[in-house]
Design an enzyme around this catalytic site. Structure first.
Site, mmCIF file in Angstrom:
data_model
loop_
_atom_site.group_PDB
_atom_site.id
_atom_site.type_symbol
_atom_site.label_atom_id
_atom_site.label_comp_id
_atom_site.label_asym_id
_atom_site.label_seq_id
_atom_site.Cartn_x
_atom_site.Cartn_y
_atom_site.Cartn_z
ATOM 1 N N ARG A 82 34.165 50.099 32.257
ATOM 2 C CA ARG A 82 34.998 48.887 32.270
ATOM 3 C C ARG A 82 34.731 47.973 31.056
ATOM 4 O O ARG A 82 35.638 47.321 30.551
ATOM 5 C CB ARG A 82 34.718 48.126 33.584
ATOM 6 C CG ARG A 82 35.529 46.853 33.789
ATOM 7 C CD ARG A 82 35.350 46.365 35.220
ATOM 8 N NE ARG A 82 35.679 44.965 35.428
ATOM 9 C CZ ARG A 82 36.857 44.526 35.898
ATOM 10 N NH1 ARG A 82 37.802 45.372 36.202
ATOM 11 N NH2 ARG A 82 37.068 43.237 36.075
ATOM 12 N N ILE A 84 42.347 41.021 33.398
ATOM 13 C CA ILE A 84 41.966 42.309 33.984
ATOM 14 C C ILE A 84 41.464 41.959 35.383
ATOM 15 O O ILE A 84 40.632 41.068 35.558
ATOM 16 C CB ILE A 84 40.911 43.027 33.107
ATOM 17 C CG1 ILE A 84 40.354 44.293 33.762
ATOM 18 C CG2 ILE A 84 39.756 42.129 32.744
ATOM 19 C CD1 ILE A 84 39.427 45.092 32.817
ATOM 20 N N SER A 85 41.999 42.640 36.398
ATOM 21 C CA SER A 85 41.686 42.292 37.786
ATOM 22 C C SER A 85 40.218 42.519 38.115
ATOM 23 O O SER A 85 39.533 43.343 37.499
ATOM 24 C CB SER A 85 42.525 43.145 38.740
ATOM 25 O OG SER A 85 43.888 42.921 38.523
ATOM 26 N N GLN A 86 39.787 41.811 39.144
ATOM 27 C CA GLN A 86 38.458 41.990 39.730
ATOM 28 C C GLN A 86 38.293 43.467 40.152
ATOM 29 O O GLN A 86 39.243 44.068 40.655
ATOM 30 C CB GLN A 86 38.433 41.070 40.952
ATOM 31 C CG GLN A 86 37.238 41.096 41.824
ATOM 32 C CD GLN A 86 37.530 40.316 43.123
ATOM 33 O OE1 GLN A 86 38.687 39.971 43.409
ATOM 34 N NE2 GLN A 86 36.494 40.048 43.877
ATOM 35 N N PHE A 124 48.001 37.187 40.854
ATOM 36 C CA PHE A 124 48.196 37.981 39.632
ATOM 37 C C PHE A 124 48.983 37.165 38.615
ATOM 38 O O PHE A 124 49.671 36.212 38.976
ATOM 39 C CB PHE A 124 48.978 39.261 39.950
ATOM 40 C CG PHE A 124 48.127 40.407 40.416
ATOM 41 C CD1 PHE A 124 47.652 40.455 41.710
ATOM 42 C CD2 PHE A 124 47.787 41.443 39.550
ATOM 43 C CE1 PHE A 124 46.862 41.507 42.150
ATOM 44 C CE2 PHE A 124 46.995 42.508 39.981
ATOM 45 C CZ PHE A 124 46.536 42.535 41.270
#
Ligand code: SAH
Length: 213
Positions: free
Chosen positions: A36, A62-64, A204
């Protein structure tokens, strides 16, 4: 070359994903395998595996890790699928998908983000990801239908072209709501029938386009 982040990823899986109910081995393995930190700015490397979203270029995020795992698990991928992702962003979600399905097609509307993601895919030799610069609310017709579709930006409704490009059977996941808060919506197509299920509340960035905001 040894991967000094592997231990940190194992801890991310053990502390953030398993306790919250992620059980699909393929998803856990992908989360453990994909670096990541390669998908974030150098200055954020040390925070790449934290339990939170991170900023990427152009005001996007960038999402959790947990949200990435949760949305991926919800698609119930077995390995043979063709998957469409809308909102490439950093490329991290596409990379996770690419480890557990046959082929990923991902569409992004911001050129610098797409260029950055492509560089990382090449560096990591993730050759089963195809990318396109476009309004993803229109889908990517020429390669459809897709066994699964994931939208990683929040829209006011499910874009019709995506429902049309979803295979039967097929599963589509998308955050739907207003511009501040959405609910993950899962659309399941089976024998010509569409079923919709709401999953958790999420936040989001906006899905911007003809069938978005
Ligand atoms: N999946 C990404 C998350 C990026 S945030 C990751 O793993 O990093 C959502 C992304 O959706 C942003 O990059 C934004 O530019 C993109 N986006 C928003 N509307 C879009 C549209 N209509 N078509 C394609 N991409 C879109």
């Amino acid at each position: 070359m040894s991967d000094k982040y592997l231990k940190i990823r194992e801890r991310m899986v053990d502390e953030q994903l398993k306790p919250r109910g992620i059980t699909d081995e393929k998803v856990l393995q992908a989360m453990c395998g994909v670096p990541r930190h390669e998908f974030v700015d150098d200055a954020l490397c040390s925070r790449a595996y934290g339990d939170f979203p991170l900023p990427i270029a152009s005001g996007q995020t960038i999402s959790q890790p947990y949200i990435v795992a949760c949305m991926t698990e919800a698609l119930q991928l077995q390995g043979h699928e063709k998957v469409l992702e809308i909102g490439t962003g950093s490329g991290y979600q596409a990379a996770i998908l690419s480890r557990i399905c046959e082929q990923v097609f991902t569409v992004e509307r911001i050129n610098v983000l797409l260029a950055g993601a492509r560089r990382v895919f090449d560096k990591l030799k993730y050759y089963n990801i195809s990318t396109k610069l476009d309004d993803g609310t229109l889908g990517w017709q020429e390669h459809g239908p897709y066994d699964a579709i994931m939208v990683t930006a929040g829209g006011p409704r499910v874009p019709e072209p995506l429902i049309e490009q979803l295979a039967d059977p097929g599963r589509l996941i998308i955050p739907v709501g207003d511009q501040h808060l959405q609910e993950l919506q899962m659309v399941i197509k089976n024998e010509g029938v569409l079923e919709s299920v709401s999953l958790e509340k999420v936040r989001f960035v906006n899905l911007v386009g003809e069938y978005g905001w």
